[in-house]
Design a protein around this motif. Structure first.
Motif, PDB file in Angstrom:
ATOM      1  N   LEU A   7     -16.127   0.726 -34.832  1.00 51.66           N
ATOM      2  CA  LEU A   7     -16.289   0.650 -33.385  1.00 51.66           C
ATOM      3  C   LEU A   7     -17.726   0.329 -33.007  1.00 51.66           C
ATOM      4  O   LEU A   7     -18.653   0.533 -33.780  1.00 51.66           O
ATOM      5  N   ARG A   8     -17.896  -0.186 -31.772  1.00 51.46           N
ATOM      6  CA  ARG A   8     -19.218  -0.381 -31.171  1.00 51.46           C
ATOM      7  C   ARG A   8     -19.313   0.635 -30.031  1.00 51.46           C
ATOM      8  O   ARG A   8     -18.291   1.035 -29.464  1.00 51.46           O
ATOM      9  N   TYR A   9     -20.534   1.036 -29.664  1.00 51.23           N
ATOM     10  CA  TYR A   9     -20.747   2.136 -28.724  1.00 51.23           C
ATOM     11  C   TYR A   9     -21.741   1.760 -27.640  1.00 51.23           C
ATOM     12  O   TYR A   9     -22.708   1.048 -27.903  1.00 51.23           O
ATOM     13  N   SER A  10     -21.487   2.288 -26.433  1.00 51.18           N
ATOM     14  CA  SER A  10     -22.439   2.081 -25.334  1.00 51.18           C
ATOM     15  C   SER A  10     -23.299   3.327 -25.165  1.00 51.18           C
ATOM     16  O   SER A  10     -22.933   4.419 -25.608  1.00 51.18           O
ATOM     17  N   LYS A  11     -24.410   3.168 -24.494  1.00 52.85           N
ATOM     18  CA  LYS A  11     -25.278   4.308 -24.220  1.00 52.85           C
ATOM     19  C   LYS A  11     -24.695   5.201 -23.119  1.00 52.85           C
ATOM     20  O   LYS A  11     -25.220   6.264 -22.853  1.00 52.85           O
ATOM     21  N   GLU A  12     -23.598   4.776 -22.501  1.00 55.58           N
ATOM     22  CA  GLU A  12     -22.876   5.608 -21.538  1.00 55.58           C
ATOM     23  C   GLU A  12     -21.767   6.399 -22.238  1.00 55.58           C
ATOM     24  O   GLU A  12     -20.946   7.027 -21.595  1.00 55.58           O
ATOM     25  N   HIS A  13     -21.707   6.302 -23.577  1.00 53.97           N
ATOM     26  CA  HIS A  13     -20.796   7.076 -24.435  1.00 53.97           C
ATOM     27  C   HIS A  13     -19.353   6.570 -24.430  1.00 53.97           C
ATOM     28  O   HIS A  13     -18.421   7.329 -24.657  1.00 53.97           O
ATOM     29  N   GLU A  14     -19.172   5.272 -24.210  1.00 56.74           N
ATOM     30  CA  GLU A  14     -17.865   4.652 -24.401  1.00 56.74           C
ATOM     31  C   GLU A  14     -17.865   3.928 -25.741  1.00 56.74           C
ATOM     32  O   GLU A  14     -18.917   3.536 -26.235  1.00 56.74           O
ATOM     33  N   TRP A  15     -16.673   3.777 -26.305  1.00 56.17           N
ATOM     34  CA  TRP A  15     -16.536   2.996 -27.541  1.00 56.17           C
ATOM     35  C   TRP A  15     -15.669   1.782 -27.273  1.00 56.17           C
ATOM     36  O   TRP A  15     -14.887   1.760 -26.330  1.00 56.17           O
ATOM     37  N   LEU A  16     -15.823   0.772 -28.122  1.00 57.64           N
ATOM     38  CA  LEU A  16     -15.097  -0.487 -28.026  1.00 57.64           C
ATOM     39  C   LEU A  16     -14.572  -0.833 -29.404  1.00 57.64           C
ATOM     40  O   LEU A  16     -15.335  -0.867 -30.369  1.00 57.64           O
ATOM     41  N   SER A  17     -13.265  -1.079 -29.486  1.00 60.50           N
ATOM     42  CA  SER A  17     -12.678  -1.466 -30.773  1.00 60.50           C
ATOM     43  C   SER A  17     -12.943  -2.943 -31.033  1.00 60.50           C
ATOM     44  O   SER A  17     -13.249  -3.702 -30.105  1.00 60.50           O
ATOM     45  N   PRO A  18     -12.800  -3.376 -32.288  1.00 58.50           N
ATOM     46  CA  PRO A  18     -12.865  -4.812 -32.562  1.00 58.50           C
ATOM     47  C   PRO A  18     -11.742  -5.516 -31.790  1.00 58.50           C
ATOM     48  O   PRO A  18     -10.631  -5.000 -31.687  1.00 58.50           O
ATOM     49  N   ALA A  19     -12.033  -6.670 -31.230  1.00 61.91           N
ATOM     50  CA  ALA A  19     -11.034  -7.400 -30.446  1.00 61.91           C
ATOM     51  C   ALA A  19      -9.968  -8.009 -31.351  1.00 61.91           C
ATOM     52  O   ALA A  19     -10.279  -8.542 -32.412  1.00 61.91           O
ATOM     53  N   SER A  71     -17.350   0.511 -18.058  1.00 65.15           N
ATOM     54  CA  SER A  71     -16.836  -0.474 -19.012  1.00 65.15           C
ATOM     55  C   SER A  71     -17.973  -0.927 -19.916  1.00 65.15           C
ATOM     56  O   SER A  71     -19.038  -1.286 -19.428  1.00 65.15           O
ATOM     57  N   PRO A  72     -17.752  -0.934 -21.229  1.00 58.98           N
ATOM     58  CA  PRO A  72     -18.790  -1.433 -22.138  1.00 58.98           C
ATOM     59  C   PRO A  72     -18.844  -2.957 -22.215  1.00 58.98           C
ATOM     60  O   PRO A  72     -19.775  -3.510 -22.792  1.00 58.98           O
ATOM     61  N   VAL A  73     -17.852  -3.630 -21.630  1.00 55.96           N
ATOM     62  CA  VAL A  73     -17.778  -5.097 -21.686  1.00 55.96           C
ATOM     63  C   VAL A  73     -17.315  -5.657 -20.337  1.00 55.96           C
ATOM     64  O   VAL A  73     -16.784  -4.935 -19.506  1.00 55.96           O
ATOM     65  N   THR A  74     -17.494  -6.960 -20.186  1.00 54.07           N
ATOM     66  CA  THR A  74     -16.977  -7.677 -19.026  1.00 54.07           C
ATOM     67  C   THR A  74     -15.651  -8.311 -19.425  1.00 54.07           C
ATOM     68  O   THR A  74     -15.534  -8.870 -20.519  1.00 54.07           O
ATOM     69  N   GLY A  75     -14.653  -8.189 -18.530  1.00 53.88           N
ATOM     70  CA  GLY A  75     -13.360  -8.786 -18.817  1.00 53.88           C
ATOM     71  C   GLY A  75     -12.295  -8.353 -17.828  1.00 53.88           C
ATOM     72  O   GLY A  75     -12.600  -7.820 -16.754  1.00 53.88           O
ATOM     73  N   VAL A  76     -11.036  -8.553 -18.216  1.00 53.57           N
ATOM     74  CA  VAL A  76      -9.892  -8.234 -17.368  1.00 53.57           C
ATOM     75  C   VAL A  76      -9.014  -7.215 -18.083  1.00 53.57           C
ATOM     76  O   VAL A  76      -8.701  -7.380 -19.270  1.00 53.57           O
ATOM     77  N   ILE A  77      -8.601  -6.185 -17.362  1.00 55.54           N
ATOM     78  CA  ILE A  77      -7.765  -5.129 -17.931  1.00 55.54           C
ATOM     79  C   ILE A  77      -6.379  -5.685 -18.238  1.00 55.54           C
ATOM     80  O   ILE A  77      -5.743  -6.309 -17.385  1.00 55.54           O
ATOM     81  N   THR A  78      -5.922  -5.458 -19.470  1.00 59.40           N
ATOM     82  CA  THR A  78      -4.588  -5.910 -19.873  1.00 59.40           C
ATOM     83  C   THR A  78      -3.604  -4.743 -19.991  1.00 59.40           C
ATOM     84  O   THR A  78      -2.398  -4.956 -19.979  1.00 59.40           O
ATOM     85  N   GLU A  79      -4.147  -3.526 -20.130  1.00 59.23           N
ATOM     86  CA  GLU A  79      -3.289  -2.346 -20.324  1.00 59.23           C
ATOM     87  C   GLU A  79      -4.129  -1.102 -20.077  1.00 59.23           C
ATOM     88  O   GLU A  79      -5.320  -1.100 -20.328  1.00 59.23           O
ATOM     89  N   PHE A  80      -3.484  -0.055 -19.550  1.00 56.01           N
ATOM     90  CA  PHE A  80      -4.135   1.248 -19.500  1.00 56.01           C
ATOM     91  C   PHE A  80      -3.236   2.235 -20.213  1.00 56.01           C
ATOM     92  O   PHE A  80      -2.038   1.993 -20.369  1.00 56.01           O
TER      93      PHE A  80
END
Length: 125
Positions: A7-19, A71-80
Motif C-alpha cells: 500500500l501507499r500512505y498519505s500524511k492524513e493517514h489514508e492508505w491506497l491499494s495498487p490500482a 482522498s489520497p488521490v484525484t479521481g471518480v468514485i466507482t464503489e463505496f
C-alpha cells in the motif's frame, strides 16, 4: 502494528491499494483507527463523486470525535463499502481488509504518498 508493504500512505493517514484496471481501494490506517477510537458512523462519498487528492470527501464519527476523511488521490468514485456503512466498527477491526472505505478510478496520484516504511516512520508506529 504492521503497515502492509504493497500500500501507499498519505500524511492524513489514508492508505491506497495498487490500482487494478485503474481503480484503487482507499481506507484509513490502523494508526488512525486506533486514534479515532470506536467508529460508530461513516459518511462515504457516493458512486460518481469526483474527489481531489488532499481534499475532504467524507467523515468518520467515533465515540471520541468526528474526523474528516481525505482522498489520497484525484479521481471518480466507482464503489463505496456498504458493509462499513452498515457496520462502521469494521474500520477498527479490519482497517486493511474488510474496513476499506471506497474505490476510486485514479486520474492522478500525488507524488508525496509514502511507502509503508516511510509511513511507519512518519506515524511513529
Amino acid at each position: 502494528m504492521s503497515n502492509p508493504q504493497q500500500l501507499r500512505y498519505s500524511k492524513e493517514h489514508e492508505w491506497l491499494s495498487p490500482a487494478e484496471d485503474g481503480v484503487a481501494a482507499v481506507g484509513i490506517t490502523e494508526h488512525a483507527a486506533n486514534a479515532l477510537g470506536d467508529v460508530v458512523y461513516a459518511q462515504l462519498p457516493a458512486v460518481g463523486d469526483e474527489v481531489t487528492a488532499g481534499e475532504t470527501c467524507g467523515e468518520l464519527e467515533s465515540t471520541k470525535s468526528v474526523s474528516d476523511l481525505y482522498s489520497p488521490v484525484t479521481g471518480v468514485i466507482t464503489e463505496f463499502n456498504q458493509d462499513v456503512v452498515d457496520d462502521p466498527s469494521l474500520v477498527n477491526s479490519a482497517p486493511f481488509e474488510g474496513g476499506w472505505l471506497f474505490k476510486v478510478r485514479v486520474a492522478e496520484e500525488p507524488k508525496d504518498l509514502l511507502s509503508a516504511d516511510e509511513y511507519t516512520e512518519f506515524s511513529g508506529n
